[in-house]
Design a protein around this motif. Sequence first.
Motif, short mmCIF file in Angstrom:
data_model
loop_
_atom_site.label_atom_id
_atom_site.label_comp_id
_atom_site.label_asym_id
_atom_site.label_seq_id
_atom_site.Cartn_x
_atom_site.Cartn_y
_atom_site.Cartn_z
N PRO A 15 -2.47 -8.21 -25.53
CA PRO A 15 -2.93 -9.58 -25.24
C PRO A 15 -3.08 -10.39 -26.53
O PRO A 15 -3.57 -9.89 -27.54
CB PRO A 15 -4.29 -9.36 -24.58
CG PRO A 15 -4.30 -7.94 -24.13
CD PRO A 15 -3.48 -7.21 -25.15
N PHE A 16 -2.62 -11.62 -26.48
CA PHE A 16 -2.80 -12.55 -27.59
C PHE A 16 -3.65 -13.73 -27.15
O PHE A 16 -3.58 -14.17 -26.00
CB PHE A 16 -1.45 -13.08 -28.08
CG PHE A 16 -0.52 -12.04 -28.62
CD1 PHE A 16 -0.92 -11.16 -29.61
CD2 PHE A 16 0.79 -11.96 -28.14
CE1 PHE A 16 -0.05 -10.20 -30.11
CE2 PHE A 16 1.67 -11.02 -28.63
CZ PHE A 16 1.25 -10.12 -29.63
N LYS A 17 -4.41 -14.26 -28.09
CA LYS A 17 -5.08 -15.53 -27.88
C LYS A 17 -4.06 -16.65 -28.02
O LYS A 17 -2.92 -16.42 -28.43
CB LYS A 17 -6.22 -15.69 -28.88
CG LYS A 17 -7.29 -14.61 -28.78
CD LYS A 17 -8.35 -14.78 -29.85
CE LYS A 17 -9.39 -13.66 -29.79
NZ LYS A 17 -10.42 -13.79 -30.84
N THR A 18 -4.45 -17.87 -27.71
CA THR A 18 -3.52 -18.98 -27.80
C THR A 18 -3.08 -19.26 -29.23
O THR A 18 -2.04 -19.87 -29.46
CB THR A 18 -4.11 -20.25 -27.19
OG1 THR A 18 -5.39 -20.52 -27.81
CG2 THR A 18 -4.31 -20.09 -25.69
N ASP A 19 -3.85 -18.79 -30.23
CA ASP A 19 -3.45 -18.94 -31.64
C ASP A 19 -2.57 -17.78 -32.11
O ASP A 19 -2.28 -17.67 -33.30
CB ASP A 19 -4.68 -19.09 -32.54
CG ASP A 19 -5.54 -17.82 -32.58
OD1 ASP A 19 -5.20 -16.83 -31.89
OD2 ASP A 19 -6.57 -17.82 -33.29
N LEU A 20 -2.15 -16.91 -31.19
CA LEU A 20 -1.25 -15.78 -31.41
C LEU A 20 -1.92 -14.58 -32.09
O LEU A 20 -1.25 -13.60 -32.39
CB LEU A 20 -0.02 -16.19 -32.21
CG LEU A 20 0.91 -17.22 -31.55
CD1 LEU A 20 2.10 -17.53 -32.46
CD2 LEU A 20 1.42 -16.69 -30.21
N SER A 21 -3.22 -14.64 -32.32
CA SER A 21 -3.92 -13.46 -32.81
C SER A 21 -4.16 -12.49 -31.65
O SER A 21 -4.16 -12.87 -30.48
CB SER A 21 -5.25 -13.85 -33.45
OG SER A 21 -6.11 -14.44 -32.49
N VAL A 22 -4.31 -11.21 -31.99
CA VAL A 22 -4.53 -10.19 -30.96
C VAL A 22 -5.91 -10.39 -30.32
O VAL A 22 -6.91 -10.56 -31.02
CB VAL A 22 -4.42 -8.78 -31.55
CG1 VAL A 22 -4.70 -7.72 -30.47
CG2 VAL A 22 -3.04 -8.55 -32.15
N ASP A 23 -5.93 -10.35 -28.99
CA ASP A 23 -7.18 -10.49 -28.25
C ASP A 23 -7.70 -9.08 -27.93
O ASP A 23 -7.39 -8.50 -26.89
CB ASP A 23 -6.94 -11.29 -26.96
CG ASP A 23 -8.23 -11.65 -26.24
OD1 ASP A 23 -9.25 -10.99 -26.50
OD2 ASP A 23 -8.20 -12.57 -25.40
N TYR A 24 -8.52 -8.56 -28.84
CA TYR A 24 -8.98 -7.19 -28.70
C TYR A 24 -9.97 -7.03 -27.54
O TYR A 24 -10.03 -5.97 -26.92
CB TYR A 24 -9.61 -6.71 -30.02
CG TYR A 24 -8.58 -6.59 -31.13
CD1 TYR A 24 -7.70 -5.51 -31.17
CD2 TYR A 24 -8.48 -7.57 -32.12
CE1 TYR A 24 -6.75 -5.40 -32.18
CE2 TYR A 24 -7.53 -7.47 -33.13
CZ TYR A 24 -6.67 -6.38 -33.15
OH TYR A 24 -5.72 -6.29 -34.15
N ASP A 25 -10.73 -8.07 -27.24
CA ASP A 25 -11.65 -7.99 -26.10
C ASP A 25 -10.88 -7.87 -24.78
O ASP A 25 -11.24 -7.06 -23.91
CB ASP A 25 -12.54 -9.24 -26.05
CG ASP A 25 -13.57 -9.25 -27.18
OD1 ASP A 25 -13.87 -8.18 -27.73
OD2 ASP A 25 -14.06 -10.35 -27.52
N ALA A 26 -9.81 -8.67 -24.63
CA ALA A 26 -8.98 -8.58 -23.42
C ALA A 26 -8.30 -7.23 -23.32
O ALA A 26 -8.17 -6.65 -22.23
CB ALA A 26 -7.95 -9.70 -23.40
N LEU A 27 -7.87 -6.69 -24.46
CA LEU A 27 -7.23 -5.38 -24.48
C LEU A 27 -8.21 -4.30 -24.02
O LEU A 27 -7.87 -3.44 -23.20
CB LEU A 27 -6.72 -5.08 -25.89
CG LEU A 27 -6.02 -3.73 -26.10
CD1 LEU A 27 -4.80 -3.59 -25.19
CD2 LEU A 27 -5.61 -3.57 -27.57
N THR A 28 -9.42 -4.36 -24.53
CA THR A 28 -10.45 -3.39 -24.13
C THR A 28 -10.71 -3.46 -22.63
O THR A 28 -10.79 -2.42 -21.95
CB THR A 28 -11.76 -3.67 -24.90
OG1 THR A 28 -11.53 -3.46 -26.30
CG2 THR A 28 -12.88 -2.76 -24.42
#
Length: 299
Positions: A15-28
Amino acid sequence: MTHKLTGTGIAIVTPFKTDLSVDYDALTSLVDFNIKNGVDYIVISGTTGESVTITPTEKTAITKTIIHANKGRVPLVLGIGGNNTQAVIAEIEATDFSDIDAILSVAPYYSKPTQEGLKAHFLAIANAAPKPVLLYNVPGRTGVNMAPETIISLAQASKNLVGVKEAAGNMAQYLRLLKDKPADFLVISGDDDLALPVALAGGAGVISVIAQAFPKAFSSMMALGLAKNAEAGFQIHNQLMDITRLIFSENNPAGIKALLQTMGKCQATVRLPLVEASSTLKKNIAAFVNQNSKALNNT
């Protein structure tokens, strides 16, 4: 080891945030959602995880996040592959496999090696790997098909090559593998639409894309397939047919991410050169979810 990698595995998205950084909370959250709803193992950093646009630092952080979220509940498989054999071996040698159960290694892409080249490549990886290795045959992406004879020869040549994720989309190729493979060698479907027929024919299960959105339904279907209950299995298969077609109609993982966004699991964001699913596809996916998600989640 091999018995751990039967049933439903998922090729988890990054999962990525809209700024293209990895969304670790969504991944968890996605890891927990899938484990609680019946998936048997998780594949990290495969094609669906956009491995080619993930940095080495991000890959390490993604792996650690999934290990932490998993809490030892299901086996974890780490994708390490490429078209530079020595670079693949160097990554294997530099990786901590303490919490990893197996490696998934894709056939070399772009280079289009011969069948003998494929054999030499994978034997070198098998000899270097401290964990069991699953071959990954996906000619639609790599440009080269690993012939059944090549896969069977590799299975016979190295005990560390324990199975294949077969994703040529060719049922005849699956059947040839199932007919001639060593008894303990796993034939795992990499084609969501063929996963049930392959299980009924003697396959070990699936590494799925769509299952991470509907883990309960897909895991139930695969359990029925492994139990040779075709009639009940195809009832679920038929419920999933339309959404499986939709998520692959433009690009993977743009389709599955659009579905996961509709379900509130993560953003639909992908990294270039991929682009998000079209507005038309998103509307079609949303329509399916509105009409079918309740039935699938109660399967």
